[in-house]
Enzyme design. Structure first.
Site, PDB file in Angstrom:
ATOM      1  N   ALA A 157      -7.698  -8.921  19.984  1.00  0.00           N
ATOM      2  CA  ALA A 157      -7.525 -10.275  20.191  1.00  0.00           C
ATOM      3  C   ALA A 157      -6.539 -10.451  21.439  1.00  0.00           C
ATOM      4  CB  ALA A 157      -6.803 -10.832  19.144  1.00  0.00           C
ATOM      5  N   SER A 158      -6.467 -11.549  22.132  1.00  0.00           N
ATOM      6  CA  SER A 158      -5.256 -11.896  23.100  1.00  0.00           C
ATOM      7  C   SER A 158      -5.576 -10.908  24.420  1.00  0.00           C
ATOM      8  CB  SER A 158      -4.065 -11.904  22.784  1.00  0.00           C
ATOM      9  OG  SER A 158      -4.033 -12.737  21.426  1.00  0.00           O
ATOM     10  N   ARG A 159      -6.849 -10.395  24.601  1.00  0.00           N
ATOM     11  CA  ARG A 159      -6.897  -9.347  25.730  1.00  0.00           C
ATOM     12  C   ARG A 159      -5.893  -8.044  25.582  1.00  0.00           C
ATOM     13  NH1 ARG A 159     -10.406 -12.941  26.776  1.00  0.00           N
ATOM     14  NH2 ARG A 159     -11.093 -13.881  28.545  1.00  0.00           N
ATOM     15  N   LEU A 160      -5.585  -7.854  24.310  1.00  0.00           N
ATOM     16  CA  LEU A 160      -4.546  -6.742  24.174  1.00  0.00           C
ATOM     17  C   LEU A 160      -5.683  -5.672  23.878  1.00  0.00           C
ATOM     18  CD1 LEU A 160      -1.665  -8.638  22.673  1.00  0.00           C
ATOM     19  CD2 LEU A 160      -2.133  -7.820  25.164  1.00  0.00           C
ATOM     20  N   HIS A 161      -6.558  -5.227  24.801  1.00  0.00           N
ATOM     21  CA  HIS A 161      -7.681  -4.241  24.494  1.00  0.00           C
ATOM     22  C   HIS A 161      -6.977  -2.906  24.384  1.00  0.00           C
ATOM     23  CE1 HIS A 161      -9.878  -7.714  25.169  1.00  0.00           C
ATOM     24  NE2 HIS A 161      -9.518  -7.554  26.691  1.00  0.00           N
TER      25      HIS A 161
END
Ligand SMILES: Cc1cc2nc3c(=O)[nH]c(=O)nc-3n(C[C@H](O)[C@H](O)[C@H](O)COP(=O)(O)O)c2cc1C
Length: 218
Positions: free
Chosen positions: A195-199
């Site tokens: 989520a939220s590009r916090l890959h």
């Protein structure tokens, strides 16, 4: 795991929920993780989950990529089969450095692999060649892979030619110009969408024959 991630796992994996890679044990090794993700992709019903991009580089430094099918893998490397006179094979002969890429979009998973290639033995190529259906074996003879067609019907005509040529042969010989390439990896990176590009990006790099693990910012 966030609710979003749990839902995604439930939707895509059914019963088998892959752990976020951030929760991997410290002694995790790349090959079992690769195998787990490939199995998850197979279970998810994705078409041709073993498809991967292979990138090679001409001697002038022009990179090129194409999809192939991963057919075998173990600690020694990742194997695909092709025409040894194709563009990719010429480039791999000139420059053994290669990159592979797997992307299973619905699972939000990506695996990047870098390594060096070598040809597999002709015995190994023959074993795989003879496991293919007869039409594909004849197709391998018919296709001058990567060459320009001299006229529109050339491929069809060549297919008919080799069908007739091998009509009385119970076993079709392995063409000398066809076989496997094995990529021996020295870098494998596992990317998992969060989520939220916090890959998550978990990388394994071989140093003095041992895999070293580290994380990268997404
Ligand atoms: C999903 C998929 C799988 C493919 N698998 C192979 C393969 O295993 N071997 C192969 O030679 N070509 C395969 N191809 C065709 C290649 O992408 C490519 O067109 C061909 O190998 C010629 O590439 P080259 O001219 O760069 O050598 C596949 C294509 C797709 C879309």
């Amino acid at each position: 795991m966030t609710l979003f991630e749990k839902l995604r796992c439930l939707l895509t994996f059914g019963q088998g929920i892959a752990l976020p890679i951030s929760e991997l044990s410290a002694d995790a090794k790349p090959l079992p993780l690769f195998e787990q993700w490939l199995n998850d992709a197979k279970k998810s019903g994705i078409l041709l989950p073993e498809s991967m991009s292979v990138s090679s580089c001409s001697k002038e430094g022009q990179p090129s990529s194409r999809m192939v099918l991963l057919k075998e893998f173990d600690e020694e490397g990742f194997v695909f089969y092709t025409n040894y006179a194709s563009r990719k094979s010429h480039e791999l002969e000139e420059n053994s450095k290669v990159a592979l890429l797997f992307h299973w979009n619905v699972l939000q998973l990506q695996i990047r692999i870098e390594g060096t290639v070598s040809k597999v033995s002709s015995e190994q190529s023959a074993n795989y060649f003879h496991s293919r259906d007869r039409g594909s074996q004849i197709g391998a003879w018919a296709s001058k892979q990567s060459q320009k067609l001299t006229h529109d019907n050339e491929l069809k005509e060549r297919d008919v030619h080799f069908k007739n040529k091998f009509a009385d042969s119970s076993e079709i010989p392995l063409p000398k110009f066809w076989g496997g390439w094995q990529i021996k990896p020295h870098y494998i990176e596992f990317w998992q969408g969060r989520a939220s590009r916090l890959h998550d990006r978990i990388c394994f790099e071989k140093e003095d024959g041992q895999w070293q693990k580290f994380k990268l910012h997404p």
